[in-house]
Write a protein that holds these residues in place. Structure first.
Motif, PDB file in Angstrom:
ATOM      1  N   LEU A  97       0.823  -1.205   0.000  1.00  0.00           N
ATOM      2  CA  LEU A  97       0.000   0.000   0.000  1.00  0.00           C
ATOM      3  C   LEU A  97       0.857   1.254   0.000  1.00  0.00           C
ATOM      4  CD1 LEU A  97      -2.774  -1.120   2.506  1.00  0.00           C
ATOM      5  CD2 LEU A  97      -3.009  -0.852   0.032  1.00  0.00           C
ATOM      6  N   ALA A  98       1.968   1.231   0.736  1.00  0.00           N
ATOM      7  CA  ALA A  98       2.864   2.392   0.761  1.00  0.00           C
ATOM      8  C   ALA A  98       3.459   2.647  -0.618  1.00  0.00           C
ATOM      9  CB  ALA A  98       3.967   2.182   1.785  1.00  0.00           C
ATOM     10  N   ALA A  99       3.830   1.576  -1.325  1.00  0.00           N
ATOM     11  CA  ALA A  99       4.402   1.731  -2.668  1.00  0.00           C
ATOM     12  C   ALA A  99       3.375   2.306  -3.632  1.00  0.00           C
ATOM     13  CB  ALA A  99       4.913   0.383  -3.178  1.00  0.00           C
ATOM     14  N   LEU A 100       2.132   1.843  -3.546  1.00  0.00           N
ATOM     15  CA  LEU A 100       1.084   2.353  -4.433  1.00  0.00           C
ATOM     16  C   LEU A 100       0.774   3.820  -4.131  1.00  0.00           C
ATOM     17  CD1 LEU A 100      -1.330  -0.728  -4.458  1.00  0.00           C
ATOM     18  CD2 LEU A 100       0.302  -0.054  -6.230  1.00  0.00           C
ATOM     19  N   ALA A 101       0.764   4.163  -2.840  1.00  0.00           N
ATOM     20  CA  ALA A 101       0.516   5.556  -2.466  1.00  0.00           C
ATOM     21  C   ALA A 101       1.649   6.451  -2.956  1.00  0.00           C
ATOM     22  CB  ALA A 101       0.361   5.670  -0.952  1.00  0.00           C
ATOM     23  N   GLU A 102       2.893   5.998  -2.830  1.00  0.00           N
ATOM     24  CA  GLU A 102       4.047   6.781  -3.265  1.00  0.00           C
ATOM     25  C   GLU A 102       4.006   7.026  -4.767  1.00  0.00           C
ATOM     26  OE1 GLU A 102       7.622   8.883  -3.106  1.00  0.00           O
ATOM     27  OE2 GLU A 102       6.309   8.222  -1.469  1.00  0.00           O
ATOM     28  N   ALA A 103       3.523   6.043  -5.530  1.00  0.00           N
ATOM     29  CA  ALA A 103       3.444   6.171  -6.988  1.00  0.00           C
ATOM     30  C   ALA A 103       2.155   6.845  -7.446  1.00  0.00           C
ATOM     31  CB  ALA A 103       3.555   4.790  -7.629  1.00  0.00           C
ATOM     32  N   SER A 104       1.311   7.272  -6.499  1.00  0.00           N
ATOM     33  CA  SER A 104       0.015   7.886  -6.824  1.00  0.00           C
ATOM     34  C   SER A 104      -0.832   6.971  -7.709  1.00  0.00           C
ATOM     35  CB  SER A 104       0.215   9.257  -7.499  1.00  0.00           C
ATOM     36  OG  SER A 104       0.908  10.141  -6.644  1.00  0.00           O
ATOM     37  N   PHE A 105      -0.768   5.677  -7.434  1.00  0.00           N
ATOM     38  CA  PHE A 105      -1.559   4.709  -8.189  1.00  0.00           C
ATOM     39  C   PHE A 105      -3.022   4.856  -7.805  1.00  0.00           C
ATOM     40  CE2 PHE A 105      -3.351   0.315  -8.461  1.00  0.00           C
ATOM     41  CZ  PHE A 105      -3.239   0.150  -9.834  1.00  0.00           C
ATOM     42  N   ALA A 106      -3.849   5.166  -8.793  1.00  0.00           N
ATOM     43  CA  ALA A 106      -5.260   5.457  -8.525  1.00  0.00           C
ATOM     44  C   ALA A 106      -6.160   4.252  -8.751  1.00  0.00           C
ATOM     45  CB  ALA A 106      -5.721   6.614  -9.403  1.00  0.00           C
ATOM     46  N   GLY A 107      -5.579   3.097  -9.033  1.00  0.00           N
ATOM     47  CA  GLY A 107      -6.374   1.932  -9.382  1.00  0.00           C
ATOM     48  C   GLY A 107      -6.739   1.040  -8.223  1.00  0.00           C
ATOM     49  N   THR A 108      -6.736   1.595  -7.007  1.00  0.00           N
ATOM     50  CA  THR A 108      -7.160   0.819  -5.843  1.00  0.00           C
ATOM     51  C   THR A 108      -7.918   1.739  -4.896  1.00  0.00           C
ATOM     52  OG1 THR A 108      -6.390  -0.732  -4.140  1.00  0.00           O
ATOM     53  CG2 THR A 108      -5.068   1.236  -4.460  1.00  0.00           C
ATOM     54  N   PRO A 109      -8.893   1.240  -4.141  1.00  0.00           N
ATOM     55  CA  PRO A 109      -9.585   2.097  -3.182  1.00  0.00           C
ATOM     56  C   PRO A 109      -8.599   2.681  -2.164  1.00  0.00           C
ATOM     57  CG  PRO A 109     -10.791   0.053  -3.487  1.00  0.00           C
ATOM     58  CD  PRO A 109      -9.479  -0.128  -4.175  1.00  0.00           C
ATOM     59  N   ARG A 110      -8.846   3.901  -1.740  1.00  0.00           N
ATOM     60  CA  ARG A 110      -7.958   4.563  -0.789  1.00  0.00           C
ATOM     61  C   ARG A 110      -7.821   3.731   0.486  1.00  0.00           C
ATOM     62  NH1 ARG A 110      -9.917  10.212   1.652  1.00  0.00           N
ATOM     63  NH2 ARG A 110     -11.729   8.856   1.961  1.00  0.00           N
ATOM     64  N   PRO A 111      -6.580   3.475   0.923  1.00  0.00           N
ATOM     65  CA  PRO A 111      -6.413   2.775   2.193  1.00  0.00           C
ATOM     66  C   PRO A 111      -6.677   3.718   3.375  1.00  0.00           C
ATOM     67  CG  PRO A 111      -4.259   3.330   1.294  1.00  0.00           C
ATOM     68  CD  PRO A 111      -5.289   3.740   0.261  1.00  0.00           C
ATOM     69  N   TRP A 112      -7.329   3.197   4.398  1.00  0.00           N
ATOM     70  CA  TRP A 112      -7.521   3.951   5.634  1.00  0.00           C
ATOM     71  C   TRP A 112      -6.440   3.578   6.645  1.00  0.00           C
ATOM     72  CZ3 TRP A 112     -12.969   5.501   7.622  1.00  0.00           C
ATOM     73  CH2 TRP A 112     -13.725   6.015   6.574  1.00  0.00           C
ATOM     74  N   GLY A 113      -6.233   2.282   6.828  1.00  0.00           N
ATOM     75  CA  GLY A 113      -5.220   1.917   7.811  1.00  0.00           C
ATOM     76  C   GLY A 113      -5.185   0.434   8.119  1.00  0.00           C
ATOM     77  N   LEU A 114      -4.252   0.086   9.006  1.00  0.00           N
ATOM     78  CA  LEU A 114      -4.071  -1.286   9.469  1.00  0.00           C
ATOM     79  C   LEU A 114      -4.014  -1.268  10.988  1.00  0.00           C
ATOM     80  CD1 LEU A 114      -1.677  -0.740   6.965  1.00  0.00           C
ATOM     81  CD2 LEU A 114      -2.163  -3.176   6.826  1.00  0.00           C
ATOM     82  N   VAL A 115      -4.634  -2.253  11.607  1.00  0.00           N
ATOM     83  CA  VAL A 115      -4.704  -2.315  13.072  1.00  0.00           C
ATOM     84  C   VAL A 115      -4.116  -3.632  13.536  1.00  0.00           C
ATOM     85  CG1 VAL A 115      -6.212  -2.251  15.089  1.00  0.00           C
ATOM     86  CG2 VAL A 115      -6.768  -0.861  13.072  1.00  0.00           C
TER      87      VAL A 115
END
Length: 461
Positions: A159-177
């Motif tokens: 998820l961090a890699a996709l966020a860093e690349a601004s990959f828009a092809g996945t629902p926005r992650p909220w978090g992990l617990v």
């Protein structure tokens, strides 16, 4: 957050194993062996004495994650409406307010957070899946992991890699617990945006192909999403590659063969079929030096959501294959692993339609078989074209696609035997067709090789 072992442990002793798992996991619940050992527990909401999360291990050593409610003198699994998923979002909201993706702690609870907002109201998803999904407030999806582990998980890095690349092809992650089990943090749940009016591919793709078979739509319409998926998957791989890549070593290629051999053994195929598959799986050790990256790890059509109306597509679930160990799911792999998984699942869509649609004549069944081939071709062409646009054709080693596709069918047999016996008809039909295709017609493997050969002829790396 409080431990509460002194309260939960006596209740667990009086709890029936079947009460700890989702209702659709009744067959797995029947395999749970007493005694049950309480590994860790926390109260999900300090204002409620009846709402807990527990990690339980049975006599076989299998661990289960259980959001639970105190019910009389025992426990039962929390169901949508009990407030467990709402409480989890409350924990997420108390996490770090700093940089998205940063970690924080609240007592025995750990949080990695990208987004949070108040949500209320719960409902479940009535689909076959390894884990349990709960929609909260029509805004977020909480995924409770059925088998939590203290081992490092792939989702945060992916998820961090996709966020860093601004990959828009996945629902926005909220978090992990995660919660602490006395030794380490154990990931118990992930949270992502809820995509409204969306279906997963086992719904929308099956309906597209069923409509095609029945003459209710044409082939072009039934295939319209395949090129989009191809480009999405390629974009995902490009994002992962930007975060890091390496070259497969002798040991890594040998590990692929060992895993494939274990899958073949556990699939319990008839001897003649097993022999044919074994010959092709043995080829994977020859691919030392191929590029390896982080991958999705459990890519199939069910991981692709499509909205209606709009036909927007997105890829979900970056936890990796639930049948692999955490170490295996974290390891970099050839992109061909994901490509093979998607190709296999497109075949499976056709098998589901043929099996579940009564009264199809030969012409209608032929439309389904034609769709399988065309869908695989459309996906591959778009995938390879997107890599070529980025100058990254070498990310896909075409030679690995077919062996990995055969291995995926072995895994489908294993999945059916362990979790979903009625699914067995799918890999039976898919594997027979895959083996037959090698001698009678160009396979998906050959399609990729032909495309790659053309690129090499043009001077591509």
């Amino acid at each position: 957050m409080t431990w509460g072992r002194e309260l939960v442990e006596p209740l667990l002793l009086r709890t029936e194993p079947a009460a700890l798992l989702p209702a659709r996991r009744s067959q797995e619940a029947a395999r749970i062996e007493r005694p049950l050992d309480l590994i860790a527990c926390v109260r999900l909401d300090d204002s409620r004495a009846d709402l807990w999360y527990a990690i339980v291990r049975d006599a076989r050593g299998v661990s289960y994650g259980v959001p639970c409610i105190v019910s009389g003198k025992a426990l039962r699994r929390a169901i949508p409406g009990d407030g467990a998923a709402e409480a989890l979002l409350g924990l997420l909201g108390r996490g770090s307010q700093g940089t998205p993706g940063e970690g924080s702690r609240d007592g025995h609870v750990g949080v990695i957070r990208w987004h949070a907002e108040p949500c209320a109201g719960e409902r479940g998803f009535d689909v076959d899946q390894t884990n349990e999904l709960v929609v909260v407030g029509e805004r977020a999806v909480v995924k409770w992991l059925l088998h939590p582990t203290a081992e490092e998980q792939p989702a945060p890095r992916r998820l961090a890699a996709l966020a860093e690349a601004s990959f828009a092809g996945t629902p926005r992650p909220w978090g992990l617990v995660s919660i602490e089990d006395g030794r380490a943090d154990v990931l118990i749940a992930t949270v992502i945006d809820y995509v409204a009016d969306a279906q997963d591919g086992w719904e929308w793709a099956v309906e597209d192909v069923r409509s095609l078979a029945l003459g209710e739509t044409d082939e072009a319409n039934a295939l319209r999403s395949m090129p989009v998926i191809g480009r999405l998957v390629a974009g995902m791989h490009l994002a992962f590659a930007a975060a890091g890549r390496s070259i497969a070593t002798d040991d890594e290629a040998e590990d692929w063969l060992v895993e494939a051999a274990a899958d073949l053994r556990d699939a319990s195929l008839a001897a003649p079929t097993a022999g044919l598959v074994e010959q092709e799986l043995a080829l994977v050790t020859g691919f030392v030096g191929t590029t390896i990256i982080d991958i999705h790890g459990d890519l199939h059509i069910g991981q692709v959501l499509r909205t209606s109306p709009g036909d927007d597509l997105s890829i979900i679930d970056f936890d990796g294959s639930p049948t692999r160990s955490p170490e295996q799911r974290l390891a970099r792999q050839p992109a061909a692993r994901d490509v093979a998984g998607m190709l296999a699942s497109l075949d499976h869509v056709g098998r589901v339609v043929l099996h579940r649609t009564e009264g199809l004549d030969d012409e209608q069944r032929g439309r389904v078989h034609d769709w399988i081939a065309a869908a695989q071709r459309g996906f591959l062409d778009a995938y390879l074209s997107r890599l070529a646009e980025a100058g990254e054709e070498s990310l896909l080693d075409a030679r690995l696609v077919r062996p990995f596709q055969l291995q995926q069918e072995c895994r489908e047999f294993i999945y059916a035997a362990r979790y979903l016996p009625h699914w067995r008809y799918v890999p039976e039909g898919a594997l027979a067709a895959l083996l037959k295709s090698q001698s009678e017609s160009p396979s998906s493997h050959q399609q990729v090789e032909d495309h790659e050969s053309m690129n090499h002829d043009e001077g591509a790396p």
